[in-house]
Design a protein around this motif. Sequence first.
Motif, PDB file in Angstrom:
ATOM      1  N   ASP A 101      33.593 -39.282  10.355  1.00 37.07           N
ATOM      2  CA  ASP A 101      33.637 -39.586  11.784  1.00 37.07           C
ATOM      3  C   ASP A 101      34.388 -40.901  11.997  1.00 37.07           C
ATOM      4  N   SER A 102      34.568 -41.285  13.246  1.00 36.61           N
ATOM      5  CA  SER A 102      35.281 -42.516  13.566  1.00 36.61           C
ATOM      6  C   SER A 102      34.303 -43.678  13.698  1.00 36.61           C
ATOM      7  N   GLY A 103      34.784 -44.874  13.435  1.00 35.69           N
ATOM      8  CA  GLY A 103      33.958 -46.068  13.566  1.00 35.69           C
ATOM      9  C   GLY A 103      34.288 -47.088  12.490  1.00 35.69           C
ATOM     10  N   HIS A 104      33.634 -48.245  12.571  1.00 32.81           N
ATOM     11  CA  HIS A 104      33.868 -49.337  11.634  1.00 32.81           C
ATOM     12  C   HIS A 104      33.691 -48.918  10.186  1.00 32.81           C
ATOM     13  N   PHE A 105      32.747 -48.008   9.945  1.00 30.76           N
ATOM     14  CA  PHE A 105      32.374 -47.612   8.585  1.00 30.76           C
ATOM     15  C   PHE A 105      33.405 -46.721   7.908  1.00 30.76           C
ATOM     16  N   MET A 106      34.331 -46.113   8.661  1.00 29.23           N
ATOM     17  CA  MET A 106      35.032 -44.922   8.187  1.00 29.23           C
ATOM     18  C   MET A 106      35.933 -45.175   6.983  1.00 29.23           C
ATOM     19  N   GLY A 107      36.310 -46.411   6.727  1.00 28.62           N
ATOM     20  CA  GLY A 107      37.125 -46.690   5.561  1.00 28.62           C
ATOM     21  C   GLY A 107      36.387 -46.482   4.256  1.00 28.62           C
ATOM     22  N   TRP A 108      35.098 -46.795   4.234  1.00 31.01           N
ATOM     23  CA  TRP A 108      34.367 -46.729   2.965  1.00 31.01           C
ATOM     24  C   TRP A 108      34.296 -45.325   2.397  1.00 31.01           C
ATOM     25  N   PRO A 109      33.892 -44.287   3.137  1.00 28.85           N
ATOM     26  CA  PRO A 109      33.924 -42.950   2.549  1.00 28.85           C
ATOM     27  C   PRO A 109      35.342 -42.464   2.260  1.00 28.85           C
ATOM     28  N   SER A 110      36.311 -42.898   3.068  1.00 26.91           N
ATOM     29  CA  SER A 110      37.695 -42.490   2.827  1.00 26.91           C
ATOM     30  C   SER A 110      38.248 -43.122   1.561  1.00 26.91           C
ATOM     31  N   MET A 111      37.831 -44.331   1.258  1.00 33.69           N
ATOM     32  CA  MET A 111      38.374 -45.079   0.123  1.00 33.69           C
ATOM     33  C   MET A 111      37.600 -44.853  -1.177  1.00 33.69           C
ATOM     34  N   TYR A 112      36.304 -44.570  -1.070  1.00 36.11           N
ATOM     35  CA  TYR A 112      35.471 -44.541  -2.271  1.00 36.11           C
ATOM     36  C   TYR A 112      34.925 -43.162  -2.641  1.00 36.11           C
ATOM     37  N   LEU A 113      35.021 -42.190  -1.744  1.00 35.57           N
ATOM     38  CA  LEU A 113      34.553 -40.839  -2.078  1.00 35.57           C
ATOM     39  C   LEU A 113      35.745 -39.977  -2.475  1.00 35.57           C
ATOM     40  N   ILE A 138      33.183 -27.023  19.954  1.00 42.32           N
ATOM     41  CA  ILE A 138      34.624 -27.149  19.715  1.00 42.32           C
ATOM     42  C   ILE A 138      34.882 -27.888  18.413  1.00 42.32           C
ATOM     43  N   CYS A 139      34.061 -28.885  18.097  1.00 47.47           N
ATOM     44  CA  CYS A 139      34.250 -29.604  16.830  1.00 47.47           C
ATOM     45  C   CYS A 139      33.944 -28.703  15.635  1.00 47.47           C
ATOM     46  N   MET A 140      32.962 -27.832  15.765  1.00 51.96           N
ATOM     47  CA  MET A 140      32.671 -26.886  14.685  1.00 51.96           C
ATOM     48  C   MET A 140      33.847 -25.951  14.460  1.00 51.96           C
ATOM     49  N   ALA A 141      34.441 -25.472  15.538  1.00 47.69           N
ATOM     50  CA  ALA A 141      35.616 -24.610  15.400  1.00 47.69           C
ATOM     51  C   ALA A 141      36.769 -25.364  14.762  1.00 47.69           C
ATOM     52  N   PHE A 185      39.302 -35.288   8.607  1.00 46.66           N
ATOM     53  CA  PHE A 185      39.409 -36.631   9.182  1.00 46.66           C
ATOM     54  C   PHE A 185      39.794 -36.507  10.657  1.00 46.66           C
ATOM     55  N   PRO A 186      38.830 -36.198  11.533  1.00 44.50           N
ATOM     56  CA  PRO A 186      39.146 -36.000  12.951  1.00 44.50           C
ATOM     57  C   PRO A 186      39.343 -37.330  13.676  1.00 44.50           C
ATOM     58  N   GLN A 187      40.517 -37.926  13.476  1.00 43.73           N
ATOM     59  CA  GLN A 187      40.790 -39.258  14.013  1.00 43.73           C
ATOM     60  C   GLN A 187      42.015 -39.303  14.917  1.00 43.73           C
ATOM     61  N   ALA A 188      42.590 -38.148  15.259  1.00 46.44           N
ATOM     62  CA  ALA A 188      43.812 -38.170  16.061  1.00 46.44           C
ATOM     63  C   ALA A 188      43.570 -38.759  17.446  1.00 46.44           C
ATOM     64  N   PHE A 189      42.355 -38.619  17.966  1.00 48.73           N
ATOM     65  CA  PHE A 189      41.994 -39.174  19.270  1.00 48.73           C
ATOM     66  C   PHE A 189      41.164 -40.439  19.122  1.00 48.73           C
ATOM     67  N   GLN A 190      40.826 -40.792  17.874  1.00 47.72           N
ATOM     68  CA  GLN A 190      40.036 -41.980  17.553  1.00 47.72           C
ATOM     69  C   GLN A 190      38.750 -42.038  18.370  1.00 47.72           C
ATOM     70  N   CYS A 191      38.052 -40.920  18.415  1.00 50.55           N
ATOM     71  CA  CYS A 191      36.830 -40.818  19.206  1.00 50.55           C
ATOM     72  C   CYS A 191      35.619 -40.788  18.288  1.00 50.55           C
ATOM     73  N   VAL A 192      34.636 -41.614  18.584  1.00 59.34           N
ATOM     74  CA  VAL A 192      33.378 -41.614  17.855  1.00 59.34           C
ATOM     75  C   VAL A 192      32.554 -40.390  18.266  1.00 59.34           C
ATOM     76  N   GLY A 193      31.907 -39.740  17.309  1.00 60.89           N
ATOM     77  CA  GLY A 193      30.950 -38.694  17.611  1.00 60.89           C
ATOM     78  C   GLY A 193      31.387 -37.278  17.308  1.00 60.89           C
ATOM     79  N   LEU A 194      32.584 -37.084  16.754  1.00 60.14           N
ATOM     80  CA  LEU A 194      33.079 -35.736  16.491  1.00 60.14           C
ATOM     81  C   LEU A 194      32.759 -35.261  15.068  1.00 60.14           C
TER      82      LEU A 194
END
Length: 542
Positions: free
Chosen positions: A378-390, A52-55, A400-409
């Motif tokens: 993905d979701s988690g503590h790290f997610m700001g760094w790629p969002s801010m610097y890439l 489902i995540c691939m779709a 940015f699959p964060q609407a459910f704030q679930c780790v692992g998608l």
Amino acid sequence: MTRVAEAVGQALARAGADVVFGVMGSGNLSVTNALVDAGVPFHAARHEGGAICMADGYTRVSGRLAICSVHQGPGLTNAITGLTEAAKSRTPLIVLAADTPAAALRSNFRIDQDALVVSVGAVAERVHGPESALADVARAARRAREERRAVVLMLPLDVQAAEAAGAPPPPGAPALDRPRPGADAVAAVAALLAASERPALIAGRGAVLAGAGAALRALGERCGAVLATSAVANGLFAGDPYDAGIAGGFSSPLAAELLADSDVVVGFGAALNQWTTRHGALIGRGARVAQIDLDGDAIGAHRPVAAGVIGDAAATAEALLEAVPERPGRRGPALAAALAEGRWRDQPYAESAGGLDPRTLTIALDDLLPAARTVVVDSGHFMGWPSMYLGVPDAAGFVFPQAFQCVGLGLGNAIGAALARPDRLTVAALGDGGALMALPELDTLARLAPNLIVVIYDDAAYGAEVHHFRPLGEAVGLAQFPPTDFAALAEAAGCRGLTVRTAEELDGVRDWLAAPDRPLVVDAKVDPDLCAEWLEEAFRVH
């Protein structure tokens, strides 16, 4: 004899199905074979959650209709978390789910699939019988496209096996125009912009789905506005000299200053929620807010608005272009120069002494990787760094699959995104927790071998919990783990593995880029004691 399962697969292909991801079971094998026979490519995942995540990722990047095919009962429940994310993100896709016959009351697989699907915000549709099958498929596809919804089309086993009726396909329905804004509502927003000295336009996912980027750039130029996006719309204004980047917890210091100083803020397809406004801190006390959205309930849901428009983001921006007088607003060479030098990577920081600094890591990757890229976070503590610097080239280049704030998608989304845009390098930014949750799809990654690099920000912990609760005096050992050798796991799955503890060891990435024989998984051992800037803001709503 043509069975209903075969007719449904053929009908989905005619309805525009571009690709199908799935895990085969006895309940969905026949209909998936029919899709493949009709020319729709199939990619097997190792878990329905990955499928489902691939779709989801494929559709977000391509804009084309993806199908996820699953078995009844546990096949559907395995996909529910990813389905929830797709539903909350309004990703237009179809989950093709087998279902138990109505009379199979004692089936091990029997659950109330309709209720389950509706409970997570998706649309429950059903193939009711041989006579209605083609109309049922057409309705499901139309709802996915026109309503921008994740739709689950249930196929009971007894209906699948029945002989298809000889009824002709239903007549094709025309594509519907998005609602155009009312003249009075447009005039109200135009009046706000005409009187503004320091306007800001914030675009969200609704603006991306509407293809509103060009119209919003033109509107910003006309009224002298600074441009920004919600996190999910990152990249929509890439390259514009007045693009301030992401609004919210990932805002650069300059972007935060400009947004908070704005006297008029207009949101286009953006919820203007606590994430995008930093709990209102990015909306100045005297600022007047306008909001444009297809959903009337979204307007004013998070903060009072002076004007609201129910309408398509692109159509409304085009109407405002005709209604707003040209004025310089806050634009000028000084602001453009400041924005060009005010990115996150331009901000000084003290290098971490306890391991690889994730900021240093991400800036080095930004320089090293090709600019034509798709970044999936993905979701988690790290997610700001790629969002801010890439950096990303456009809105299709950021998932940015964060609407459910679930780790692992993230890994599944990245595989789908990479298959949708093989011309770009896809960068999957994961935490170690999310990578382990998605571990079965390392096999899928190696087997499909898309143009993809996985970067794991590995702090051997659920870092968000560690950094939030440790200063409060809570024991955090339950959220910390022994080191994981992701490079070895990647090699075992058939990918290339690389462990990185210093920025210099990223030379291995450079070597891979020169000869990318298979997907690369980078296990970046980042400093576990470095806390992300945005974290406390995020935990204010937990």
